[in-house]
Scaffold this motif. Structure first.
Motif, PDB file in Angstrom:
ATOM      1  N   UNK A 256      15.329 -14.367 -38.809  1.00 15.48           N
ATOM      2  CA  UNK A 256      13.943 -14.360 -39.281  1.00 15.48           C
ATOM      3  C   UNK A 256      13.763 -13.243 -40.291  1.00 15.48           C
ATOM      4  N   UNK A 257      12.710 -13.374 -41.107  1.00 21.14           N
ATOM      5  CA  UNK A 257      12.371 -12.340 -42.076  1.00 21.14           C
ATOM      6  C   UNK A 257      11.914 -11.097 -41.336  1.00 21.14           C
ATOM      7  N   UNK A 258      12.574  -9.959 -41.484  1.00 20.35           N
ATOM      8  CA  UNK A 258      12.206  -8.775 -40.701  1.00 20.35           C
ATOM      9  C   UNK A 258      10.800  -8.259 -40.987  1.00 20.35           C
ATOM     10  N   UNK A 260       8.154 -10.096 -41.824  1.00 24.25           N
ATOM     11  CA  UNK A 260       7.236 -10.987 -41.099  1.00 24.25           C
ATOM     12  C   UNK A 260       7.292 -10.712 -39.596  1.00 24.25           C
ATOM     13  N   UNK A 261       8.496 -10.514 -39.062  1.00 21.37           N
ATOM     14  CA  UNK A 261       8.642 -10.231 -37.640  1.00 21.37           C
ATOM     15  C   UNK A 261       7.943  -8.924 -37.274  1.00 21.37           C
ATOM     16  N   UNK A 262       8.035  -7.922 -38.151  1.00 16.83           N
ATOM     17  CA  UNK A 262       7.360  -6.656 -37.898  1.00 16.83           C
ATOM     18  C   UNK A 262       5.844  -6.823 -37.905  1.00 16.83           C
ATOM     19  N   UNK A 263       5.345  -7.667 -38.787  1.00 18.32           N
ATOM     20  CA  UNK A 263       3.904  -7.934 -38.817  1.00 18.32           C
ATOM     21  C   UNK A 263       3.459  -8.575 -37.509  1.00 18.32           C
ATOM     22  N   UNK A 264       4.241  -9.543 -37.012  1.00 14.12           N
ATOM     23  CA  UNK A 264       3.924 -10.164 -35.728  1.00 14.12           C
ATOM     24  C   UNK A 264       3.962  -9.131 -34.601  1.00 14.12           C
ATOM     25  N   UNK A 265       4.977  -8.280 -34.613  1.00 10.62           N
ATOM     26  CA  UNK A 265       5.095  -7.250 -33.579  1.00 10.62           C
ATOM     27  C   UNK A 265       3.905  -6.303 -33.611  1.00 10.62           C
ATOM     28  N   UNK A 291      17.354  -2.480 -38.636  1.00 13.70           N
ATOM     29  CA  UNK A 291      16.948  -1.395 -39.520  1.00 13.70           C
ATOM     30  C   UNK A 291      15.756  -1.797 -40.376  1.00 13.70           C
ATOM     31  N   UNK A 292      15.836  -2.975 -40.978  1.00 10.97           N
ATOM     32  CA  UNK A 292      14.727  -3.430 -41.822  1.00 10.97           C
ATOM     33  C   UNK A 292      13.479  -3.710 -40.984  1.00 10.97           C
ATOM     34  N   UNK A 401      10.709 -15.020 -31.714  1.00 17.53           N
ATOM     35  CA  UNK A 401      10.688 -15.239 -33.159  1.00 17.53           C
ATOM     36  C   UNK A 401      12.095 -15.680 -33.568  1.00 17.53           C
ATOM     37  N   UNK A 402      12.219 -16.935 -33.981  1.00 13.80           N
ATOM     38  CA  UNK A 402      13.542 -17.473 -34.301  1.00 13.80           C
ATOM     39  C   UNK A 402      13.387 -18.752 -35.107  1.00 13.80           C
ATOM     40  N   UNK A 403      14.399 -19.028 -35.940  1.00 15.57           N
ATOM     41  CA  UNK A 403      14.486 -20.316 -36.636  1.00 15.57           C
ATOM     42  C   UNK A 403      15.558 -21.203 -36.028  1.00 15.57           C
ATOM     43  N   UNK A 404      16.210 -20.716 -34.997  1.00 14.36           N
ATOM     44  CA  UNK A 404      17.313 -21.440 -34.361  1.00 14.36           C
ATOM     45  C   UNK A 404      16.764 -22.259 -33.204  1.00 14.36           C
TER      46      UNK A 404
END
Length: 475
Positions: A256-258, A260-265, A291-292, A401-404
């Motif tokens: 996933x886009x880090x 975007x994932x950080x925004x969700x978190x 890291x990102x 959070x996953x695309x898999x």
């Protein structure tokens, strides 16, 4: 100020020996002291509700629905006043408080519509017989509700209990007692005397109500309180519904886009200053993007701290509990890349905090924090993260959070929680209801299924009478 039908029915003084003093979470100044109900008043409320039960249970469901609609209209009219009290007592921004009250209005309206159509089921039996079930009210329902979304949560339980023909005794949280009393004053006139009562008080009043001879105990709040209420219900025979604490995991996959994932978190960890039952409480992120992801999450927290969008915690007692968990993690080797320190100045503010280097043994990863804290643990594989996400004593909700699609299906099957959210920390269709697991509670807490929780089922079998003897006709 005592509330609703307890005031108008003849009975003892509602004031106990103590009172509940509320301070402004933003300034620390004392706002007011609200009297607690005395034990005699608690007993009297149960008696009043019990006397009102038969007539309310016999009221036509469409008439109960009409009363709920009237209550919803009254709540909508009083929204601004109640939002102001919410902001004063809990520190919640007025705009968010208004949103919660709007949700409460909608919930009352939904249960008003569901009241006439809540029904039993036909059963397949002998073709010359009739077999069906009838849903009946349980009786007197005690509702013990929290402070973090006080009007919306309370009205969900109130609406379902009244729609199904139960009478209600509502004890709002002692952290927002004047709001709870004002809510009672708004809603009670829509119902006959004794059908909806409000009793103010702290843990002692809640214990008295839980130990009373009532038929339902519904509780939204901490797991420790929920456990005590469950034990009380086991002794009295009351049906217990609990939505309690959570330690909800967020599992971040490598694909996933880090940012975007950080925004969700950040949304999951910092909304309402983390004071949400289904807030993100622990984060497991794949090493490939850790890291990102962490850098982006730190930026999200820093932005919130800079623009002042993090509201205060409900009181200094809550802030102390949150900071104690953060301090324990720091002492055990975690690092605060943002926040983590008690701010200077008045009130019970706490900054949006990002902790890295967290481990499975730290309290921020094993216990409910209920503050704006995002603890991050890096994992080498999705399976490692899922194993950790499945651990612990709570079972309220979890986010992946996953695309898999294979990982998503694996997580949905494995996570021992009532709600699994995929690629969105909040949201979902209206009317959704889930059953929490473990220390997070038991029973449906929302949706049409909550009507079933407040009902008991009677099975009816009607057989054809025997044929009369030969030569004798039926009368």
């Amino acid at each position: 100020m005592p509330t609703t039908a307890i005031d108008t029915a003849a009975g003892p003084d509602t004031a106990g020996s103590g009172g509940i003093t509320i301070t402004d979470p933003r300034t620390g100044e004392v706002l007011w002291t609200v009297p607690e109900a005395a034990p005699e008043a608690v007993n009297h409320a149960v008696e009043v509700a019990r006397r009102a039960t038969p007539e309310w249970a016999a009221t036509a469901p469409e008439d109960r629905g009409a009363a709920l609609k009237a209550a919803a209209r009254a709540l909508d009219t009083a929204a601004q006043e109640l939002a102001g009290l919410n902001a004063s007592e809990t520190g919640r921004p007025v705009e968010e408080a208004l949103a919660g009250i709007g949700a409460a209005v909608s919930t009352l309206e939904q249960y008003a519509e569901l009241a006439p159509v809540h029904r039993g089921h036909s059963l397949r039996g002998n073709r010359l017989a009739a077999d069906y079930t009838v849903a009946e009210p349980r009786g007197v329902a005690v509702l013990l509700t929290p402070w973090n979304d006080p009007v919306a949560v309370a009205c969900g339980l109130i609406g379902a209990a009244l729609a199904t023909g139960n009478t209600v005794i509502h004890k709002p949280s002692e952290r927002c007692p004047r709001l709870g009393e004002a809510l009672g004053e708004v809603l009670a006139p829509a119902f006959p005397p004794g059908v909806f009562l409000t009793v103010s008080g702290g843990a002692g009043v809640g214990a008295l109500l839980s130990q009373s001879e009532v038929d339902v105990l519904a509780h939204v709040g901490s797991s420790a309180s929920g456990a005590r209420i469950a034990r009380a219900g086991a002794l009295t025979g009351a049906h217990v519904i609990r939505e309690n604490g959570g330690n909800d995991p967020l599992l971040v996959d490598r694909d996933v886009d880090p940012a975007w994932a950080a925004e969700q978190a950040a949304i999951g960890s910092f909304s309402n200053s983390g004071q949400i039952c289904t807030a993100v409480e622990r984060i497991y992120v794949h090493r490939d993007i850790a890291e990102d992801f962490t850098a982006a999450l730190r930026a999200e927290a820093a932005r919130r701290n800079a623009d002042g969008s993090v509201a205060p915690l409900v009181d200094t007692r809550m802030r102390d509990a949150v900071h104690a968990q953060v301090s324990e993690a720091l002492a055990a080797g975690a690092a605060a890349v943002e926040g983590g320190e008690l701010p200077a100045g008045p009130g019970s503010f706490y900054p949006a905090t990002v902790l890295v280097g967290c481990t499975a043994r730290m309290q921020v990863m094993t216990e409910e924090t209920f503050g704006p804290v995002a603890p991050v643990q890096v994992v080498d594989t999705f399976d490692d993260g899922l194993r950790l996400a499945c651990s612990g004593k709570y079972g309220l909700a979890a986010t992946v959070l996953s695309s898999n699609i294979a990982h998503i299906q694996q997580a949905v099957a494995a996570l021992p929680v009532g709600t699994v959210k995929v690629n969105a920390v909040f949201g979902g269709a209206p009317g959704g209801a889930a059953q929490p697991r473990g220390d997070s509670g038991a029973g449906f807490g929302y949706g049409p299924e909550l009507l079933d929780e407040f009902s008991q089922v009677k099975v009816v079998h009607i057989a054809a009478p025997p044929a009369p003897p030969a030569g004798q006709g039926r009368p």
